[in-house]
Design a protein around this motif. Structure first.
Motif, PDB file in Angstrom:
ATOM      1  N   ASP A  24       0.827  -1.204   0.000  1.00 33.62           N
ATOM      2  CA  ASP A  24       0.000   0.000   0.000  1.00 33.62           C
ATOM      3  C   ASP A  24       0.863   1.256   0.000  1.00 33.62           C
ATOM      4  N   VAL A  25       1.992   1.209   0.720  1.00 35.41           N
ATOM      5  CA  VAL A  25       2.927   2.335   0.688  1.00 35.41           C
ATOM      6  C   VAL A  25       3.448   2.524  -0.730  1.00 35.41           C
ATOM      7  N   ALA A  26       3.756   1.421  -1.389  1.00 37.43           N
ATOM      8  CA  ALA A  26       4.258   1.499  -2.772  1.00 37.43           C
ATOM      9  C   ALA A  26       3.210   2.128  -3.692  1.00 37.43           C
ATOM     10  N   ARG A  27       1.948   1.766  -3.516  1.00 36.28           N
ATOM     11  CA  ARG A  27       0.889   2.333  -4.356  1.00 36.28           C
ATOM     12  C   ARG A  27       0.748   3.833  -4.114  1.00 36.28           C
ATOM     13  N   LEU A  28       0.809   4.244  -2.842  1.00 38.24           N
ATOM     14  CA  LEU A  28       0.724   5.667  -2.517  1.00 38.24           C
ATOM     15  C   LEU A  28       1.870   6.439  -3.168  1.00 38.24           C
ATOM     16  N   ILE A  29       3.097   5.935  -3.010  1.00 33.39           N
ATOM     17  CA  ILE A  29       4.261   6.640  -3.540  1.00 33.39           C
ATOM     18  C   ILE A  29       4.216   6.689  -5.065  1.00 33.39           C
ATOM     19  N   ALA A  30       3.798   5.586  -5.693  1.00 26.59           N
ATOM     20  CA  ALA A  30       3.693   5.573  -7.154  1.00 26.59           C
ATOM     21  C   ALA A  30       2.646   6.582  -7.632  1.00 26.59           C
ATOM     22  N   LYS A  31       1.556   6.717  -6.898  1.00 26.13           N
ATOM     23  CA  LYS A  31       0.519   7.679  -7.277  1.00 26.13           C
ATOM     24  C   LYS A  31       1.054   9.108  -7.205  1.00 26.13           C
ATOM     25  N   ILE A  32       1.808   9.411  -6.149  1.00 27.85           N
ATOM     26  CA  ILE A  32       2.408  10.745  -6.034  1.00 27.85           C
ATOM     27  C   ILE A  32       3.361  10.989  -7.207  1.00 27.85           C
ATOM     28  N   GLY A  33       4.197   9.981  -7.497  1.00 28.73           N
ATOM     29  CA  GLY A  33       5.137  10.128  -8.602  1.00 28.73           C
ATOM     30  C   GLY A  33       4.440  10.312  -9.942  1.00 28.73           C
ATOM     31  N   PHE A  34       3.359   9.576 -10.168  1.00 32.40           N
ATOM     32  CA  PHE A  34       2.618   9.684 -11.433  1.00 32.40           C
ATOM     33  C   PHE A  34       1.955  11.052 -11.544  1.00 32.40           C
TER      34      PHE A  34
ATOM     35  N   PRO B   7      18.415  -0.867 -21.516  1.00 33.29           N
ATOM     36  CA  PRO B   7      19.124  -1.457 -22.673  1.00 33.29           C
ATOM     37  C   PRO B   7      18.214  -2.283 -23.569  1.00 33.29           C
ATOM     38  N   ALA B   8      17.167  -2.867 -23.003  1.00 35.23           N
ATOM     39  CA  ALA B   8      16.289  -3.731 -23.799  1.00 35.23           C
ATOM     40  C   ALA B   8      15.537  -2.961 -24.862  1.00 35.23           C
ATOM     41  N   THR B   9      15.195  -1.701 -24.578  1.00 38.41           N
ATOM     42  CA  THR B   9      14.419  -0.903 -25.537  1.00 38.41           C
ATOM     43  C   THR B   9      15.222   0.243 -26.130  1.00 38.41           C
ATOM     44  N   GLN B  10      16.449   0.424 -25.660  1.00 42.91           N
ATOM     45  CA  GLN B  10      17.284   1.558 -26.066  1.00 42.91           C
ATOM     46  C   GLN B  10      16.644   2.891 -25.665  1.00 42.91           C
ATOM     47  N   GLY B  11      15.696   2.832 -24.756  1.00 41.00           N
ATOM     48  CA  GLY B  11      15.036   4.040 -24.274  1.00 41.00           C
ATOM     49  C   GLY B  11      15.311   4.241 -22.789  1.00 41.00           C
ATOM     50  N   HIS B  12      14.311   4.715 -22.095  1.00 43.77           N
ATOM     51  CA  HIS B  12      14.452   4.981 -20.675  1.00 43.77           C
ATOM     52  C   HIS B  12      13.270   4.401 -19.897  1.00 43.77           C
ATOM     53  N   GLY B  13      13.561   3.999 -18.687  1.00 44.50           N
ATOM     54  CA  GLY B  13      12.519   3.766 -17.700  1.00 44.50           C
ATOM     55  C   GLY B  13      12.444   5.002 -16.819  1.00 44.50           C
ATOM     56  N   LEU B  14      11.600   4.967 -15.795  1.00 46.81           N
ATOM     57  CA  LEU B  14      11.452   6.124 -14.903  1.00 46.81           C
ATOM     58  C   LEU B  14      11.272   5.646 -13.474  1.00 46.81           C
ATOM     59  N   ALA B  15      12.103   6.178 -12.587  1.00 48.82           N
ATOM     60  CA  ALA B  15      12.018   5.853 -11.164  1.00 48.82           C
ATOM     61  C   ALA B  15      11.595   7.099 -10.391  1.00 48.82           C
ATOM     62  N   PHE B  16      10.892   6.877  -9.299  1.00 46.45           N
ATOM     63  CA  PHE B  16      10.478   7.966  -8.412  1.00 46.45           C
ATOM     64  C   PHE B  16      11.020   7.675  -7.023  1.00 46.45           C
ATOM     65  N   GLY B  17      11.831   8.617  -6.504  1.00 49.36           N
ATOM     66  CA  GLY B  17      12.387   8.475  -5.161  1.00 49.36           C
ATOM     67  C   GLY B  17      11.835   9.541  -4.238  1.00 49.36           C
ATOM     68  N   CYS B  18      11.745   9.243  -2.948  1.00 51.42           N
ATOM     69  CA  CYS B  18      11.194  10.222  -2.010  1.00 51.42           C
ATOM     70  C   CYS B  18      11.570   9.871  -0.578  1.00 51.42           C
TER      71      CYS B  18
ATOM     72  N   ARG C  19      12.756   5.890  -0.210  1.00 51.68           N
ATOM     73  CA  ARG C  19      12.196   4.787  -0.993  1.00 51.68           C
ATOM     74  C   ARG C  19      12.239   5.123  -2.485  1.00 51.68           C
ATOM     75  N   ILE C  20      12.355   4.076  -3.309  1.00 50.12           N
ATOM     76  CA  ILE C  20      12.329   4.226  -4.762  1.00 50.12           C
ATOM     77  C   ILE C  20      11.302   3.255  -5.335  1.00 50.12           C
ATOM     78  N   VAL C  21      10.445   3.757  -6.214  1.00 46.44           N
ATOM     79  CA  VAL C  21       9.468   2.938  -6.917  1.00 46.44           C
ATOM     80  C   VAL C  21       9.718   3.062  -8.413  1.00 46.44           C
ATOM     81  N   LEU C  22       9.718   1.945  -9.098  1.00 50.65           N
ATOM     82  CA  LEU C  22       9.852   1.943 -10.554  1.00 50.65           C
ATOM     83  C   LEU C  22       8.482   2.226 -11.161  1.00 50.65           C
ATOM     84  N   LEU C  23       8.317   3.383 -11.812  1.00 40.88           N
ATOM     85  CA  LEU C  23       7.032   3.750 -12.407  1.00 40.88           C
ATOM     86  C   LEU C  23       6.809   3.055 -13.750  1.00 40.88           C
ATOM     87  N   THR C  24       7.853   2.973 -14.555  1.00 38.36           N
ATOM     88  CA  THR C  24       7.749   2.275 -15.838  1.00 38.36           C
ATOM     89  C   THR C  24       9.140   1.909 -16.322  1.00 38.36           C
ATOM     90  N   GLU C  25       9.221   0.822 -17.062  1.00 39.71           N
ATOM     91  CA  GLU C  25      10.487   0.429 -17.676  1.00 39.71           C
ATOM     92  C   GLU C  25      10.611   0.942 -19.102  1.00 39.71           C
TER      93      GLU C  25
END
Length: 358
Positions: free
Chosen positions: A212-222, A286-297, A305-311
């Motif tokens: 639930d903490v992860a969901r809260l933090i991901a929502k803030i990051g999004f 490296p798999a997509t030659q693009g970027h993922g996005l992390a949110f730290g707080c 804490r760090i949550v991976l928002l998307t790869e």
């Protein structure tokens, strides 16, 4: 989340008041199932925690052998508690128990004053508690299992008796009623423990689940991502997985503690001391030659804490770091880019406090 776990304790310790809401503005509160102050002679007294983690000993009467021991930080509140007990312990008394199998289901036990003592006259499972009902609890192990009557901050009267036994509650109620005049007269000796230096405090409660903490933090990051890139950007189908994880918990979000002892994390802690900080940071994929996005707080100087928002971000050229700092005493928010953070690292005591929203 702001009233539980490490975030809730940090808020109670460091934030003197909530957001300005006119006459409804109030100090932070913390949800706990039990809070005790441990005295030097081994007693455990029921307390409430205020801002700054200041303990207030609740009005209470503990049965030790055949004697009633009274405690409370505020003599006026102790006096009001004794007067309330005198009214509540009338010809009939309603005891309320939360059923162990369901916290939302209640059982009512009725006592009646008969011949100088209370006797149990019946039980029911329907209805609502009256304003003068007595709530039943089992004593905590650190109290030695001693019977106790107390008044919580919300005004509810509580009996703590072993195994929430109705007969034991009737015995305690009888003793309190018989001794009511004496207790009222000896108020000066009932209220004590008003100033304990460096008290030992023990708090128990329900901490939020990590998912639930992860969901809260991901929502803030999004939400911050939407603020930075716009709503249309965040409606991209590549964020469908993130939206589902925040709303339903499935799939499970990847969150971890950031334990770096030097480098960026250490500098962020120094720069944003006594403030929340948040960071959106791209990471090569490296798999997509693009970027993922992390949110730290980090909130209230607690766990980072760090949550991976998307790869797989929808924009291949999405390459920036953005930082937000929240002053939780003035309720102001400031935004920084990576260039400003580097400058602040070089001059850590001269941060930019430009307010962009409040």
């Amino acid at each position: 989340m702001l009233r539980r776990g490490d975030i809730g304790l940090g808020r109670l310790a460091l934030q003197p008041h909530g957001r300005s809401r006119g006459s409804k503005t109030r100090a932070p509160t913390f949800e706990m199932s039990s809070a005790k102050l441990l005295t030097e002679d081994g007693r455990a007294l029921e307390i409430a925690l205020g801002t700054g983690l200041a303990p207030e000993i609740l009005p209470q009467l503990t049965l030790r052998g055949r004697e009633l021991e009274g405690n409370g930080s505020d003599r006026a509140k102790v006096g009001a508690f004794l007067q309330r007990l005198d009214r509540v312990l009338g010809e009939r008394v309603e005891l309320v128990l939360k059923r162990l199998e369901s916290e939302k289901s209640l059982t009512f036990e009725d006592l009646r004053w008969n011949g100088g003592a209370y006797e149990h006259v019946g039980a029911r499972t329907e209805g609502k508690p009256g304003k003068d009902a007595i709530w039943m609890e089992s004593p905590q192990p650190d109290t030695g299992g001693l019977p106790r009557a107390l008044q919580r901050q919300n005004g509810s009267i509580v009996f703590q008796v072993k195994e929430r036994d109705v007969r034991a509650a009737a015995t305690l109620a009888t003793l309190l009623r018989r001794n009511s005049p004496t207790l009222q007269q000896s108020l000066s000796s009932v209220a004590r423990e008003t100033d304990i230096q460096q008290p030992q405090i023990r708090v128990t409660g329900h901490s939020p689940l990590e998912e639930d903490v992860a969901r809260l933090i991901a929502k803030i990051g999004f939400n911050l991502l939407a603020l930075e890139q716009g709503a249309e950007f965040c409606r991209h189908t590549r964020f469908d997985v993130l939206r589902s994880a925040v709303r339903t918990g499935s799939p499970e979000l990847l969150m971890s503690e950031w334990r770096e002892t030097e480098g960026l994390l250490l500098m962020l802690r120094r720069i944003f001391a006594q403030r929340h900080w948040m960071m959106l940071a791209p990471m090569p994929n490296p798999a997509t030659q693009g970027h993922g996005l992390a949110f730290g707080c980090s909130f209230y100087g607690g766990v980072s804490r760090i949550v991976l928002l998307t790869e797989d971000l929808p924009a291949q050229n999405f390459d920036f770091h953005v930082f937000y700092a929240v002053d939780y005493q003035t309720h102001s928010v400031a935004r920084y880019d990576l260039r400003q953070i580097v400058q602040m690292m070089q001059q850590p005591m001269q941060g930019d406090n430009t307010v962009v929203s409040s």
